[in-house]
Design a protein around this motif. Structure first.
Motif, PDB file in Angstrom:
ATOM      1  N   GLN A  36     -55.592  38.303  -6.499  1.00  0.00           N
ATOM      2  CA  GLN A  36     -57.653  37.967  -7.270  1.00  0.00           C
ATOM      3  C   GLN A  36     -57.593  37.928  -8.558  1.00  0.00           C
ATOM      4  O   GLN A  36     -58.346  37.733  -9.479  1.00  0.00           O
ATOM      5  N   ARG A  45     -62.257  35.541  -3.838  1.00  0.00           N
ATOM      6  CA  ARG A  45     -63.062  36.373  -4.066  1.00  0.00           C
ATOM      7  C   ARG A  45     -64.528  36.774  -4.217  1.00  0.00           C
ATOM      8  O   ARG A  45     -64.380  37.531  -4.602  1.00  0.00           O
ATOM      9  N   PHE A  48     -65.523  41.790  -4.057  1.00  0.00           N
ATOM     10  CA  PHE A  48     -64.006  41.508  -3.801  1.00  0.00           C
ATOM     11  C   PHE A  48     -64.277  43.342  -4.009  1.00  0.00           C
ATOM     12  O   PHE A  48     -63.976  43.969  -5.191  1.00  0.00           O
ATOM     13  N   ALA A  52     -62.326  43.785   1.970  1.00  0.00           N
ATOM     14  CA  ALA A  52     -62.109  42.373   1.588  1.00  0.00           C
ATOM     15  C   ALA A  52     -59.595  42.524   1.412  1.00  0.00           C
ATOM     16  O   ALA A  52     -59.248  41.598   1.524  1.00  0.00           O
ATOM     17  N   SER A 213     -61.275  32.366   7.712  1.00  0.00           N
ATOM     18  CA  SER A 213     -61.893  32.419   6.634  1.00  0.00           C
ATOM     19  C   SER A 213     -60.103  32.597   6.175  1.00  0.00           C
ATOM     20  O   SER A 213     -60.270  32.043   5.348  1.00  0.00           O
ATOM     21  N   TYR A 214     -58.813  32.336   6.697  1.00  0.00           N
ATOM     22  CA  TYR A 214     -57.261  32.497   6.151  1.00  0.00           C
ATOM     23  C   TYR A 214     -56.938  31.563   6.248  1.00  0.00           C
ATOM     24  O   TYR A 214     -56.146  30.680   5.726  1.00  0.00           O
TER      25      TYR A 214
END
Length: 270
Positions: A36, A45, A48, A52, A213-214
């Motif tokens: 990130q 993202r 975050f 998360a 979402s992954y």
């Protein structure tokens, strides 16, 4: 059985492989946090927070860290009995090889769940140290249940690989690579029946993890199909343990065959 499990935990404290497992599980939340920090703004993202970070840690653990580490550690603990030449001494005690192997597997499973708790602990510490928002009791409870549950189910998935690798010393390295590749393949099962029954996807389904979402999955996993898939993996592991034989027995059979052939040749020459 309890004595075998207790003995295994006494042995584990002396092995450096435990440190590798601790460092490996620590890398899971650190890698998610680092990604990130260095990724481009458009890929970061939004919002975050700790939830998360916990979700990303669960995903990374299921895909990479837990399959490889559990197989590596489990296979190593069994392989040490060969390298230390202690297996033949253990089998002289009235303990069958199947019971010995089953005790090893139960101890490794308990250790895997402890690694799940440890993964939650280091994730919480990382979240507090970097000051992530939204660290609530409810979020912590969900993260703890998911990481511990994931550790249990991932271990069930890799248990047959550990049993197969127990046949030869040093084979656990190949097994850990196999488990790593199998975990990574979760990205390729996005929908349909294969997505429902693929063991690593099933492990995430059992802990209520949303993979949309992954890995871009288009539908929710079926708990029933996931349970059937994981139950099948457990059954395979149990069957493999039941048909396992001590390596010494196989060696003796080869020697007996060799002696039988040589005696036949001697008789024919006479």
């Amino acid at each position: 059985m309890l004595r075998i499990i207790k003995t295994e935990f006494m042995k584990i404290k002396r092995y450096h492989i435990l440190l590798i497992g601790l460092i490996g599980m620590l890398c899971s939340p650190l890698l998610q946090l680092f990604s990130q920090m260095v990724v481009n703004e458009e890929y970061k993202r939004p919002n975050f927070d700790f939830a998360a970070l916990a979700e990303m840690t669960v995903w990374g653990s299921a895909q990479v860290f837990m399959p490889a580490l559990f197989t590596l550690i489990g296979g190593y603990l069994i392989s040490r009995e060969y390298s230390d030449d202690t297996l033949k001494n253990i089998l002289t005690v009235p303990v069958s090889f199947r019971k010995f192997l089953a005790g090893k597997l139960v101890a490794i499973g308990l250790l895997a769940m402890l690694f799940g708790v440890y993964c939650f602990g280091v994730t919480a510490v990382v979240g507090v140290v970097v000051g992530l928002p939204d660290i609530k009791v409810s979020v912590l409870a969900i993260a703890l249940l998911q990481m511990t549950g994931l550790a249990f189910w991932v271990y069930i998935v890799v248990a047959p690989i550990i049993v197969i690798c127990s046949r030869r010393p040093g084979m656990f390295m190949s097994g850990s690579i196999m488990a790593f590749l199998a975990g990574y393949c979760i990205l390729f099962f996005k929908s349909g029946l294969l997505r429902q029954i693929y063991p690593f996807s099933a492990a995430l389904t059992m802990i209520g993890f949303d993979t949309s979402s992954y890995s871009g999955t288009s539908d929710k996993g079926s708990v029933l199909l996931a349970a059937v898939s994981l139950g099948s993996m457990l059954l395979i592991a149990v069957v493999l343990v039941c048909i396992s034989k001590a390596p010494e027995d196989a060696h003796k059979k080869k020697k007996a065959k060799g002696r039988g052939r040589s005696s036949r040749r001697g008789q024919q020459q006479r």
